[in-house]
Write a protein that holds these residues in place. Structure first.
Motif, PDB file in Angstrom:
ATOM      1  N   SER A  53      53.687  66.160   6.722  1.00 17.01           N
ATOM      2  CA  SER A  53      53.368  64.549   6.937  1.00 17.01           C
ATOM      3  C   SER A  53      52.789  63.518   7.558  1.00 17.01           C
ATOM      4  CB  SER A  53      55.029  63.856   6.606  1.00 17.01           C
ATOM      5  OG  SER A  53      55.393  63.883   6.359  1.00 17.01           O
ATOM      6  N   GLY A  54      53.692  64.250   9.324  1.00 16.07           N
ATOM      7  CA  GLY A  54      52.997  63.788  10.334  1.00 16.07           C
ATOM      8  C   GLY A  54      51.349  64.749  10.982  1.00 16.07           C
ATOM      9  N   ILE A  55      51.733  66.028  10.126  1.00 19.42           N
ATOM     10  CA  ILE A  55      50.050  66.070  10.408  1.00 19.42           C
ATOM     11  C   ILE A  55      49.281  66.007   9.196  1.00 19.42           C
ATOM     12  CG2 ILE A  55      48.709  68.941   9.842  1.00 19.42           C
ATOM     13  CD1 ILE A  55      51.967  69.951  10.912  1.00 19.42           C
ATOM     14  N   THR A  56      49.552  66.189   8.109  1.00 20.36           N
ATOM     15  CA  THR A  56      48.525  64.796   7.489  1.00 20.36           C
ATOM     16  C   THR A  56      48.024  63.642   7.887  1.00 20.36           C
ATOM     17  OG1 THR A  56      49.327  66.480   6.057  1.00 20.36           O
ATOM     18  CG2 THR A  56      47.782  64.864   4.740  1.00 20.36           C
ATOM     19  N   SER A  57      49.184  62.803   7.955  1.00 18.40           N
ATOM     20  CA  SER A  57      48.620  61.339   8.616  1.00 18.40           C
ATOM     21  C   SER A  57      48.304  61.082   9.766  1.00 18.40           C
ATOM     22  CB  SER A  57      50.138  60.533   9.129  1.00 18.40           C
ATOM     23  OG  SER A  57      51.379  60.590   9.521  1.00 18.40           O
ATOM     24  N   ARG A  58      47.809  61.492   9.991  1.00 16.83           N
ATOM     25  CA  ARG A  58      47.393  62.088  11.739  1.00 16.83           C
ATOM     26  C   ARG A  58      45.692  62.466  11.530  1.00 16.83           C
ATOM     27  NH1 ARG A  58      52.325  62.945  13.240  1.00 16.83           N
ATOM     28  NH2 ARG A  58      53.289  60.978  14.473  1.00 16.83           N
ATOM     29  N   LEU A  59      45.186  62.721  10.643  1.00 20.03           N
ATOM     30  CA  LEU A  59      44.171  62.950  10.241  1.00 20.03           C
ATOM     31  C   LEU A  59      43.171  61.787   9.553  1.00 20.03           C
ATOM     32  CD1 LEU A  59      43.638  66.323   8.515  1.00 20.03           C
ATOM     33  CD2 LEU A  59      43.163  66.146  10.196  1.00 20.03           C
ATOM     34  N   LEU A  60      44.102  60.793   9.782  1.00 17.85           N
ATOM     35  CA  LEU A  60      43.649  59.560   8.928  1.00 17.85           C
ATOM     36  C   LEU A  60      42.765  58.893   9.621  1.00 17.85           C
ATOM     37  CD1 LEU A  60      46.122  58.932   6.183  1.00 17.85           C
ATOM     38  CD2 LEU A  60      43.597  59.790   5.652  1.00 17.85           C
ATOM     39  N   LYS A  61      43.753  58.891  11.131  1.00 16.19           N
ATOM     40  CA  LYS A  61      44.128  57.869  12.895  1.00 16.19           C
ATOM     41  C   LYS A  61      43.106  59.498  13.088  1.00 16.19           C
ATOM     42  CE  LYS A  61      45.776  54.061  12.495  1.00 16.19           C
ATOM     43  NZ  LYS A  61      46.893  52.640  12.249  1.00 16.19           N
ATOM     44  N   PRO A  62      41.834  60.266  13.301  1.00 21.79           N
ATOM     45  CA  PRO A  62      41.457  61.457  14.261  1.00 21.79           C
ATOM     46  C   PRO A  62      41.596  62.177  15.697  1.00 21.79           C
ATOM     47  CG  PRO A  62      39.777  61.434  12.958  1.00 21.79           C
ATOM     48  CD  PRO A  62      41.152  59.971  12.662  1.00 21.79           C
ATOM     49  N   VAL A  63      42.420  62.122  16.196  1.00 25.10           N
ATOM     50  CA  VAL A  63      42.066  61.581  17.576  1.00 25.10           C
ATOM     51  C   VAL A  63      41.644  63.223  17.956  1.00 25.10           C
ATOM     52  CG1 VAL A  63      42.582  62.090  20.106  1.00 25.10           C
ATOM     53  CG2 VAL A  63      44.354  61.545  18.602  1.00 25.10           C
ATOM     54  N   ALA A  64      40.671  62.964  19.584  1.00 27.45           N
ATOM     55  CA  ALA A  64      38.816  63.965  19.632  1.00 27.45           C
ATOM     56  C   ALA A  64      40.254  65.257  20.156  1.00 27.45           C
ATOM     57  CB  ALA A  64      37.982  64.002  20.083  1.00 27.45           C
ATOM     58  N   GLY A  65      39.786  66.738  19.512  1.00 29.03           N
ATOM     59  CA  GLY A  65      40.390  67.656  20.206  1.00 29.03           C
ATOM     60  C   GLY A  65      41.583  67.758  19.564  1.00 29.03           C
ATOM     61  N   VAL A  92      43.396  70.382  10.435  1.00 25.27           N
ATOM     62  CA  VAL A  92      42.942  70.905   9.498  1.00 25.27           C
ATOM     63  C   VAL A  92      42.907  72.464   8.691  1.00 25.27           C
ATOM     64  CG1 VAL A  92      40.639  71.070   8.189  1.00 25.27           C
ATOM     65  CG2 VAL A  92      41.111  69.167   9.402  1.00 25.27           C
ATOM     66  N   SER A  93      43.201  73.223  10.348  1.00 22.09           N
ATOM     67  CA  SER A  93      43.149  74.634   9.499  1.00 22.09           C
ATOM     68  C   SER A  93      44.484  75.061   8.744  1.00 22.09           C
ATOM     69  CB  SER A  93      43.087  75.488  10.451  1.00 22.09           C
ATOM     70  OG  SER A  93      41.694  75.213  11.565  1.00 22.09           O
ATOM     71  N   PHE A  94      45.809  74.123   9.289  1.00 22.60           N
ATOM     72  CA  PHE A  94      46.623  74.290   9.518  1.00 22.60           C
ATOM     73  C   PHE A  94      47.039  74.143   7.742  1.00 22.60           C
ATOM     74  CE2 PHE A  94      51.677  73.577   8.256  1.00 22.60           C
ATOM     75  CZ  PHE A  94      52.268  74.672   9.447  1.00 22.60           C
ATOM     76  N   LEU A  95      46.356  72.426   7.448  1.00 19.99           N
ATOM     77  CA  LEU A  95      46.682  72.421   6.015  1.00 19.99           C
ATOM     78  C   LEU A  95      46.279  73.452   5.619  1.00 19.99           C
ATOM     79  CD1 LEU A  95      46.733  68.538   6.623  1.00 19.99           C
ATOM     80  CD2 LEU A  95      48.384  69.760   6.056  1.00 19.99           C
ATOM     81  N   ALA A  96      44.574  73.471   5.501  1.00 22.04           N
ATOM     82  CA  ALA A  96      43.781  74.501   4.765  1.00 22.04           C
ATOM     83  C   ALA A  96      44.257  75.963   4.590  1.00 22.04           C
ATOM     84  CB  ALA A  96      42.504  74.513   5.021  1.00 22.04           C
ATOM     85  N   GLY A  97      45.225  76.360   5.426  1.00 21.85           N
ATOM     86  CA  GLY A  97      46.498  77.733   5.338  1.00 21.85           C
ATOM     87  C   GLY A  97      47.478  77.078   4.139  1.00 21.85           C
ATOM     88  N   LEU A  98      47.464  75.955   3.554  1.00 23.10           N
ATOM     89  CA  LEU A  98      49.024  75.464   3.207  1.00 23.10           C
ATOM     90  C   LEU A  98      48.233  75.715   1.647  1.00 23.10           C
ATOM     91  CD1 LEU A  98      51.315  72.741   5.020  1.00 23.10           C
ATOM     92  CD2 LEU A  98      51.777  74.877   3.655  1.00 23.10           C
TER      93      LEU A  98
END
Length: 145
Positions: free
Chosen positions: A38-50, A56-62
């Protein structure tokens, strides 16, 4: 929900658990991050550079890994449920609310937090389990689900 456990599912289940633990360890050692979905996903909604590429790679792997396994082996995965779509949607919304309210999900608290002996994660995980057992019991008693 109709579920069954067989000894033939023991080895794949054990292997899956080891892989989840290894993924959590690799993410912590390589990026210093907790493997909470949930943290990995939710922090894509307010992305931080770098901080976007590894998320994205982690979620794509899932998503990609089970598909690769399904199409490249004799293993036939199948999800069977006798729960209605509205019930699944309601359950998903409640889980989403719970991850926000609990400041994390079962993967962050249950897999990573408990293994680090975090008291907060232990309490959160026990709360998740107790709530799930109570909910399943009530659903079976009240609605016969």
């Amino acid at each position: 929900m109709n579920e069954s456990f067989t000894y033939s599912s023991l080895l794949p289940s054990l292997l899956g658990g080891v892989m989840i633990g290894a993924a959590a360890l690799m993410l912590m050692s390589s990026h210093g991050r907790i493997m909470g979905i949930s943290g990995i996903t939710s922090r894509l909604l307010k992305p931080v550079a770098g901080d976007i590429d590894w998320r994205v790679s982690f979620l794509a792997g899932l998503i990609v890994t089970p598909l690769v396994l399904q199409f490249s082996s004799r293993v036939q995965m199948q999800v069977v449920t006798d729960v209605s779509a509205p019930t699944l949607i309601l359950a998903g919304l409640l889980v989403g609310f719970g991850t926000v309210y609990g400041n994390g999900c079962t993967s962050g608290h249950g897999v990573c937090g408990v293994s680090r002996l975090s008291r907060r994660s232990l309490v959160a995980t026990l709360t998740f389990l107790a709530t799930a057992m109570l909910t399943a019991t009530l659903l079976r008693l009240v609605w016969g689900a």
